[in-house]
Scaffold this motif. Structure first.
Motif, PDB file in Angstrom:
ATOM      1  N   CYS A  95       0.815  -3.531 -15.028  1.00  0.00           N
ATOM      2  CA  CYS A  95       2.055  -2.710 -14.352  1.00  0.00           C
ATOM      3  C   CYS A  95       1.046  -3.565 -12.580  1.00  0.00           C
ATOM      4  CB  CYS A  95       2.841  -2.409 -14.548  1.00  0.00           C
ATOM      5  SG  CYS A  95       4.482  -3.114 -12.723  1.00  0.00           S
ATOM      6  N   THR A  96       2.404  -4.942 -11.986  1.00  0.00           N
ATOM      7  CA  THR A  96       2.156  -4.847 -10.862  1.00  0.00           C
ATOM      8  C   THR A  96       3.246  -4.805 -10.196  1.00  0.00           C
ATOM      9  OG1 THR A  96       2.014  -7.119 -10.294  1.00  0.00           O
ATOM     10  CG2 THR A  96      -0.511  -5.658 -10.815  1.00  0.00           C
ATOM     11  N   PHE A  97       3.268  -4.230  -8.996  1.00  0.00           N
ATOM     12  CA  PHE A  97       4.432  -4.170  -8.378  1.00  0.00           C
ATOM     13  C   PHE A  97       4.100  -3.855  -6.474  1.00  0.00           C
ATOM     14  CE2 PHE A  97       2.868   0.129  -8.131  1.00  0.00           C
ATOM     15  CZ  PHE A  97       3.720   0.935  -7.237  1.00  0.00           C
ATOM     16  N   GLU A  98       5.335  -4.463  -6.397  1.00  0.00           N
ATOM     17  CA  GLU A  98       6.173  -4.931  -4.920  1.00  0.00           C
ATOM     18  C   GLU A  98       7.256  -4.720  -3.732  1.00  0.00           C
ATOM     19  OE1 GLU A  98       5.618  -8.854  -2.418  1.00  0.00           O
ATOM     20  OE2 GLU A  98       5.316  -8.954  -3.878  1.00  0.00           O
ATOM     21  N   VAL A  99       7.379  -4.156  -3.196  1.00  0.00           N
ATOM     22  CA  VAL A  99       7.910  -3.293  -2.483  1.00  0.00           C
ATOM     23  C   VAL A  99       9.128  -4.767  -1.959  1.00  0.00           C
ATOM     24  CG1 VAL A  99       9.207  -2.491   0.103  1.00  0.00           C
ATOM     25  CG2 VAL A  99       6.931  -1.342  -1.269  1.00  0.00           C
ATOM     26  N   VAL A 100      10.040  -4.260  -1.995  1.00  0.00           N
ATOM     27  CA  VAL A 100      11.303  -5.472  -2.383  1.00  0.00           C
ATOM     28  C   VAL A 100      11.850  -5.796  -0.795  1.00  0.00           C
ATOM     29  CG1 VAL A 100      13.842  -6.232  -2.599  1.00  0.00           C
ATOM     30  CG2 VAL A 100      12.954  -5.215  -4.553  1.00  0.00           C
ATOM     31  N   PRO A 101      11.044  -6.564  -0.077  1.00  0.00           N
ATOM     32  CA  PRO A 101      11.350  -6.726   1.603  1.00  0.00           C
ATOM     33  C   PRO A 101      12.735  -6.390   1.926  1.00  0.00           C
ATOM     34  CG  PRO A 101      10.744  -8.970   0.614  1.00  0.00           C
ATOM     35  CD  PRO A 101      11.283  -7.795  -1.046  1.00  0.00           C
ATOM     36  N   GLY A 102      13.512  -5.671   2.716  1.00  0.00           N
ATOM     37  CA  GLY A 102      14.102  -4.859   3.566  1.00  0.00           C
ATOM     38  C   GLY A 102      14.626  -3.786   2.658  1.00  0.00           C
ATOM     39  N   SER A 103      14.133  -3.059   1.860  1.00  0.00           N
ATOM     40  CA  SER A 103      14.805  -2.651   1.076  1.00  0.00           C
ATOM     41  C   SER A 103      14.234  -0.620   1.611  1.00  0.00           C
ATOM     42  CB  SER A 103      14.380  -2.316  -0.189  1.00  0.00           C
ATOM     43  OG  SER A 103      12.958  -2.446  -0.938  1.00  0.00           O
ATOM     44  N   GLY A 104      13.466  -0.322   2.273  1.00  0.00           N
ATOM     45  CA  GLY A 104      13.433   0.527   2.966  1.00  0.00           C
ATOM     46  C   GLY A 104      14.578   1.407   3.250  1.00  0.00           C
ATOM     47  N   THR A 105      14.943   2.855   3.115  1.00  0.00           N
ATOM     48  CA  THR A 105      15.725   3.374   4.102  1.00  0.00           C
ATOM     49  C   THR A 105      15.021   4.571   4.763  1.00  0.00           C
ATOM     50  OG1 THR A 105      16.171   5.198   2.079  1.00  0.00           O
ATOM     51  CG2 THR A 105      17.392   2.841   2.694  1.00  0.00           C
ATOM     52  N   ALA A 106      15.789   5.458   5.527  1.00  0.00           N
ATOM     53  CA  ALA A 106      15.064   6.259   6.282  1.00  0.00           C
ATOM     54  C   ALA A 106      14.258   6.289   7.389  1.00  0.00           C
ATOM     55  CB  ALA A 106      15.049   7.561   6.078  1.00  0.00           C
ATOM     56  N   ALA A 107      13.326   7.306   6.912  1.00  0.00           N
ATOM     57  CA  ALA A 107      11.607   6.817   7.761  1.00  0.00           C
ATOM     58  C   ALA A 107      10.847   5.236   6.594  1.00  0.00           C
ATOM     59  CB  ALA A 107      11.179   7.999   7.184  1.00  0.00           C
ATOM     60  N   LEU A 108      11.608   4.901   5.811  1.00  0.00           N
ATOM     61  CA  LEU A 108      10.621   4.035   5.181  1.00  0.00           C
ATOM     62  C   LEU A 108      11.057   2.783   5.666  1.00  0.00           C
ATOM     63  CD1 LEU A 108      10.157   5.666   1.874  1.00  0.00           C
ATOM     64  CD2 LEU A 108       8.858   6.203   4.078  1.00  0.00           C
ATOM     65  N   THR A 109      12.521   2.658   6.515  1.00  0.00           N
ATOM     66  CA  THR A 109      12.164   2.008   7.090  1.00  0.00           C
ATOM     67  C   THR A 109      11.395   0.686   7.246  1.00  0.00           C
ATOM     68  OG1 THR A 109      14.692   2.586   7.790  1.00  0.00           O
ATOM     69  CG2 THR A 109      13.864   0.701   9.095  1.00  0.00           C
ATOM     70  N   GLY A 110      11.165  -0.717   7.046  1.00  0.00           N
ATOM     71  CA  GLY A 110      10.499  -2.135   7.203  1.00  0.00           C
ATOM     72  C   GLY A 110       8.846  -1.774   6.324  1.00  0.00           C
ATOM     73  N   LEU A 111       9.105  -0.861   4.667  1.00  0.00           N
ATOM     74  CA  LEU A 111       8.162  -0.537   4.215  1.00  0.00           C
ATOM     75  C   LEU A 111       8.041  -1.802   3.748  1.00  0.00           C
ATOM     76  CD1 LEU A 111       6.526   1.016   3.249  1.00  0.00           C
ATOM     77  CD2 LEU A 111       7.918   1.174   1.381  1.00  0.00           C
ATOM     78  N   ARG A 112       6.705  -2.081   3.503  1.00  0.00           N
ATOM     79  CA  ARG A 112       5.593  -3.485   3.027  1.00  0.00           C
ATOM     80  C   ARG A 112       4.698  -2.330   2.392  1.00  0.00           C
ATOM     81  NH1 ARG A 112       5.502  -4.381   7.907  1.00  0.00           N
ATOM     82  NH2 ARG A 112       3.645  -4.222   8.157  1.00  0.00           N
ATOM     83  N   GLY A 113       4.471  -3.337   1.015  1.00  0.00           N
ATOM     84  CA  GLY A 113       3.495  -3.014  -0.204  1.00  0.00           C
ATOM     85  C   GLY A 113       3.516  -3.556  -1.000  1.00  0.00           C
ATOM     86  N   THR A 114       2.080  -3.566  -1.771  1.00  0.00           N
ATOM     87  CA  THR A 114       2.240  -3.229  -3.227  1.00  0.00           C
ATOM     88  C   THR A 114       0.846  -2.232  -3.998  1.00  0.00           C
ATOM     89  OG1 THR A 114       0.309  -4.396  -2.458  1.00  0.00           O
ATOM     90  CG2 THR A 114       2.407  -6.026  -2.913  1.00  0.00           C
ATOM     91  N   GLY A 115       1.722  -2.022  -4.747  1.00  0.00           N
ATOM     92  CA  GLY A 115       0.730  -1.200  -5.752  1.00  0.00           C
ATOM     93  C   GLY A 115       0.097  -2.151  -7.839  1.00  0.00           C
ATOM     94  N   GLY A 116       0.143  -0.924  -8.480  1.00  0.00           N
ATOM     95  CA  GLY A 116       0.002  -1.315  -9.382  1.00  0.00           C
ATOM     96  C   GLY A 116      -0.252   0.411 -10.437  1.00  0.00           C
ATOM     97  N   PHE A 117      -0.752  -0.294 -11.599  1.00  0.00           N
ATOM     98  CA  PHE A 117      -0.444   0.882 -12.879  1.00  0.00           C
ATOM     99  C   PHE A 117      -1.043   0.377 -14.448  1.00  0.00           C
ATOM    100  CE2 PHE A 117       3.982   0.435 -13.581  1.00  0.00           C
ATOM    101  CZ  PHE A 117       3.716   0.519 -14.990  1.00  0.00           C
ATOM    102  N   VAL A 118      -1.626   0.771 -15.068  1.00  0.00           N
ATOM    103  CA  VAL A 118      -2.331   0.905 -16.436  1.00  0.00           C
ATOM    104  C   VAL A 118      -1.671   1.748 -16.486  1.00  0.00           C
ATOM    105  CG1 VAL A 118      -4.269   0.163 -17.877  1.00  0.00           C
ATOM    106  CG2 VAL A 118      -4.455  -0.933 -15.280  1.00  0.00           C
ATOM    107  N   SER A 119      -1.537   1.778 -18.347  1.00  0.00           N
ATOM    108  CA  SER A 119      -1.181   2.943 -18.882  1.00  0.00           C
ATOM    109  C   SER A 119      -1.997   2.483 -20.569  1.00  0.00           C
ATOM    110  CB  SER A 119       0.701   2.470 -19.388  1.00  0.00           C
ATOM    111  OG  SER A 119       0.831   3.746 -19.838  1.00  0.00           O
TER     112      SER A 119
END
Length: 135
Positions: A95-119
């Motif tokens: 799985c890969t994931f990406e922050v939905v633009p504009g969804s960060g709140t409080a101290a995470l306002t303006g958050l951008r990023g990507t990540g992933g995992f393997v199970s």
């Protein structure tokens, strides 16, 4: 420069329901999932909704949105992650994931990023990586 953080999560609940006929092929399903994140992302209980396409009995693809509320490297707030992945007949999940633009709140306002995992089959705790920037 992006910040890299790591941690793990474990699934707390998985409720899956067929969409359309249960015997259809390929088969569609929806799943409501809750997870517990620890490490760089700390979220006691997340809310996640997946749409799943089974191309065989045990393999396919999925997309989903997960609401993570808690802390990111000590910063309080929340964000939504859009996920895309595959699962194989052997039980592995990529799985890969990406922050939905504009969804960060409080101290995470303006958050951008990507990540992933393997199970892997039998994993009860799944490691993740996440690279992010804050405005």
């Amino acid at each position: 420069m992006p910040i890299r953080t790591t941690g793990s999560f474990r699934s707390a609940d998985w409720q899956e329901h067929a969409v359309g006929g249960a015997e259809a092929s390929p088969r569609l399903a929806r799943a409501s999932v809750t997870n517990h994140f620890s490490g760089g992302i700390e979220a006691g209980v997340t809310s996640c909704e997946y749409t799943i396409a089974y191309v065989t009995e045990k393999a396919g693809t999925f997309t989903g949105l997960e609401l993570l509320a808690g802390r990111l490297d000590g910063r309080e707030g929340g964000f939504v992650a859009e996920q895309r992945g595959t699962f194989e007949a052997d039980g592995s999940v990529h799985c890969t994931f990406e922050v939905v633009p504009g969804s960060g709140t409080a101290a995470l306002t303006g958050l951008r990023g990507t990540g992933g995992f393997v199970s892997r089959p039998g994993d009860t705790v799944v490691p993740y990586t996440f690279e992010y920037e804050l405005d």
